[in-house]
Write a protein that holds these residues in place. Sequence first.
Motif, mmCIF file in Angstrom:
data_model
loop_
_atom_site.group_PDB
_atom_site.id
_atom_site.type_symbol
_atom_site.label_atom_id
_atom_site.label_comp_id
_atom_site.label_asym_id
_atom_site.label_seq_id
_atom_site.Cartn_x
_atom_site.Cartn_y
_atom_site.Cartn_z
ATOM 1 N N PHE A 1 -15.638 45.026 36.559
ATOM 2 C CA PHE A 1 -15.622 46.302 35.852
ATOM 3 C C PHE A 1 -16.754 46.275 34.828
ATOM 4 O O PHE A 1 -16.814 45.385 33.988
ATOM 5 N N ALA A 2 -17.657 47.259 34.922
ATOM 6 C CA ALA A 2 -18.849 47.226 34.081
ATOM 7 C C ALA A 2 -18.768 48.220 32.926
ATOM 8 O O ALA A 2 -18.360 49.371 33.106
ATOM 9 N N ASN A 3 -19.162 47.753 31.766
ATOM 10 C CA ASN A 3 -19.328 48.584 30.564
ATOM 11 C C ASN A 3 -18.193 49.562 30.289
ATOM 12 O O ASN A 3 -18.437 50.735 30.006
ATOM 13 N N PRO A 4 -16.925 49.114 30.334
ATOM 14 C CA PRO A 4 -15.845 50.083 30.123
ATOM 15 C C PRO A 4 -15.918 50.795 28.768
ATOM 16 O O PRO A 4 -15.402 51.894 28.632
ATOM 17 N N ASP B 1 -14.457 44.850 25.578
ATOM 18 C CA ASP B 1 -15.865 45.145 25.837
ATOM 19 C C ASP B 1 -16.525 45.720 24.579
ATOM 20 O O ASP B 1 -17.630 45.321 24.209
ATOM 21 N N ALA B 2 -15.818 46.637 23.931
ATOM 22 C CA ALA B 2 -16.375 47.278 22.729
ATOM 23 C C ALA B 2 -16.557 46.262 21.610
ATOM 24 O O ALA B 2 -17.514 46.341 20.833
ATOM 25 N N LYS C 1 -7.850 36.271 29.134
ATOM 26 C CA LYS C 1 -9.181 36.712 28.735
ATOM 27 C C LYS C 1 -10.060 36.931 29.971
ATOM 28 O O LYS C 1 -10.216 36.029 30.778
ATOM 29 N N PRO C 2 -10.613 38.122 30.125
ATOM 30 C CA PRO C 2 -11.480 38.360 31.288
ATOM 31 C C PRO C 2 -12.795 37.592 31.125
ATOM 32 O O PRO C 2 -13.185 37.264 30.007
ATOM 33 N N VAL C 3 -13.446 37.311 32.249
ATOM 34 C CA VAL C 3 -14.713 36.569 32.201
ATOM 35 C C VAL C 3 -15.880 37.557 32.221
ATOM 36 O O VAL C 3 -15.910 38.488 33.011
ATOM 37 N N LEU C 4 -16.822 37.323 31.318
ATOM 38 C CA LEU C 4 -17.973 38.217 31.207
ATOM 39 C C LEU C 4 -19.117 37.734 32.084
ATOM 40 O O LEU C 4 -19.546 36.580 31.996
#
Lengths: 257, 637
Positions: free
Chosen positions: B257-260, B572-573, B616-619
């Motif tokens: 998921f990109a740039n939410p 993300d923010a 925690k999601p991986v970036l």
Amino acid sequence: MKLKLHIWRQKGPKAQGKMVTYEVPDASEHMSFLEMLDVLNERLIEKGEDPVAFDHDCREGICGMCGFVINGLPHGPKQATTTCQLHMRSFKDGDEITLEPWRAGSFPIVKDLAVDRGAFDRVIAAGGFVSVNTGAAQDGNAIPISKTIADLAMDAAACIGCGACVAACPNAAAMLFVAAKVSHLNLLPQGKPEKYARARNMVAQMDKEGFGNCTNARECEAACPKTIGVEFIARMNRDFLTGSLFDRPEGTGGGGA
Amino acid sequence: MELKANIPSGPMEQKWEKHRFDVKLVNPANKRKYTVLVVGTGLAGASAAASLAELGYKVKAYCFQDSPRRAHSIAAQGGINAAKNYCNDGDSVHRLFYDTVKGGDYRAREANVHRLAEISVNIIDQCVAQGVPFAREYGGLLANRSFGGTQVSRTFYARGQTGQQLLLGAYQALERQIGLGAVEMYPRTEMLDVILVNGAARGIVTRNLVTGKIESHVGDAVCLATGGYGNLFFLSTNAKQCNVTAIWRAHRKGACFANPCFTQIHPTCIPVSGDYQSKLTLMSESLRNDGRIWVPQQKGDKRAASQIPEGERDYYLERRYPSFGNLVPRDVASRAAKAACDEGRGVGPGGLGVYLDFGDAIKRLGENNVRDKYGNLFEMYERITDEDPYKQPMRIYPAIHYTMGGLWVDYNLQSTIPGLFVLGEANFSDHGANRLGASALMQGLADGYFIIPYTIGHYLANSKLDKVAPDDPVSKAAVGEAADRINKLLAVKGKRSPDSFHRELGKVMWDNCGMGRNAAGLQKALQRIPELREEFWKNIAVTGSGDEFNQQLEKAGRVADFLEFGELTCTDALHRNESCGGHFREEYQTPEGEAKRDDENFAYVAAWEWKGVGEKPVLNKEPLNFEIVHPTQRSYK
């Protein structure tokens, strides 16, 4: 304001339905009609009761998904307004309001106030398009179209496919819906090559779906939230008649190699 | 995970042409052997389904509304951009490309944006050929108007109903294919999951919303064109049923998921009127062509607009941005409105509004000409507010409108799951951190009509896809999982409705991840959202059963996904320590209050990988290289 609502409740397509009365003691005049129903539904859920089902989506009067009969009038008392755009200031304290689904054999009830308008899609699939594949188009300005014609086509194209015209018609006819699409496309040069076939095929599908005939009651025009006029029905009738009498149906052409 | 953008080599203006030659083709006889599933029937989905069917593919299309014509693209008002230069005012493909990259605050992929600008001209031609009744000049040629963020007139329109007319064009093309038997259409059908076989997307799990039946559909590739996630905020200009479920379920199966956090707040919406408010209504950006935005100079000035003399008004956009004036891009206009209201100069109930005034336009053009241009918008405003905008200025306030973020896709619109393509607003797309007006319609149709027909063929021709039976164990398991989840929702039998959870989540998001964001607020939200999610699974009240038309059940499933997704958006923010476009971190601004980008550290696409609920999601980072449009401080002064 305090309101009493009589709402058509029906569990499913084949279930027996009935009118059920609900009270809304504290509606605000700034609420939209659907927001007032949201408030009612939230209370029903709190009490563990089944909330009232109704179709809606954009709530801006353009998607055509909402609509039911309010006090006998499709989309309610305000002219040129869909149910979602109707506000409670159109009613007054102490009013009793009756809510019923669109009533037409061609629109079977799904649940409560929600109906199945799939017949409209099938009418469009029968001819409500220009047969042009992606990629083959010429420059958009290659064919000038007079502003008057473009504007008239746009008037017809404004139809949102809500079904109020059918609900308003004593014969449950879909003439205004079908005529709006036939007229939109037949008015434009891009739609002309198929104009007679379009009128014939869409009318044939409309009949097949079981919609009634037009007897010039003009209730459709009065109920239309986009104020589409019956003049388009006259246009369609002309193309249908000419197409039926003089146009050679497809498949009977001169053959060839 | 390595993100392969697959951007073709060569000069920017030749990449797409070269790529179209390089992609493999599927011969017409073989196309019949492939089935493509298209989820969503808005501009991107309907145009893709129709175009793929015209090519000869077998297509199955799905929408949750009662008809494909209802998709929310229909509500787009203002217009669609195209670099036709019909106005002879200096427009070109290069300028549209440049404006879009700049407007997106240098967070979009250049090669995609250039392709979009190239294709823009074909879209107009295609739509005219379909019979879309665009506005015309008296000479019979197409009319154009200007829009925010640009200094040329390149926007084509059909009154204030451009989205409706473009969608009906695509819908009619789709219905034609349905009539011909080339597309199988499933209305009132919601996608609940993606089915992967050997790592590739081969099908979807759906629920029939009328009967409640959960089943699998299999094919050779899946296209998601399921729109944006603006309803994460509960109050937005999106249709009530817009949701994140389809792309969120795909994300959980491995699509990044990109740039939410790139969410767009539209400056001109009708302000909130009460706590029963169910949605917000947009007033088209085109109104800023003739309307002038102002607030009183004095704080707390309670006089009616007409009683405030010219000299005591602050036309703050014209003052702060003299060269673009009222036509600055959306992010800039929204922040300026918030600033004016924060200073206590807002108008209307609660001081959350600014004036959009047509007084001067009516004097200059006459009421009839104004009515001709904006009549339907004025009527809509009057219906909602009971105020007459011909007599007193409109009151407007910013609201969530569009989401630039979405599933990450490569140049071919393929996600990180092979065979899963993402189109339109659902992908992270071409708009960077801020979308310019009249560009969403352009992108949706570009993806559907002109990009996917090429790129999906390339995928199919290059892949060895064994047949998958609908009762394959993988599909069966996916159907079982989806059914379990529905049963779990029904079994809670709590006290709070889906809407009440949604409203609370929306408020957490708007307060902490809305127009202005800061680390403290985001951390607060990141603490609150998991708590709310926990409460949801203990206290959700879903009336009725799973095997009937049950709108509350539909809502509950969507809110459950928003409750997971909101956390990712805030994460993300919080990680993006810069301000860019719609993402305004209060810690990062210039002394004049403009967004301060950090190109050194954040010129990348943030593509997040799912690791589990509460994990925690991986970036993953896709670096952005700017060959042509060099990043500068964006200025509209």
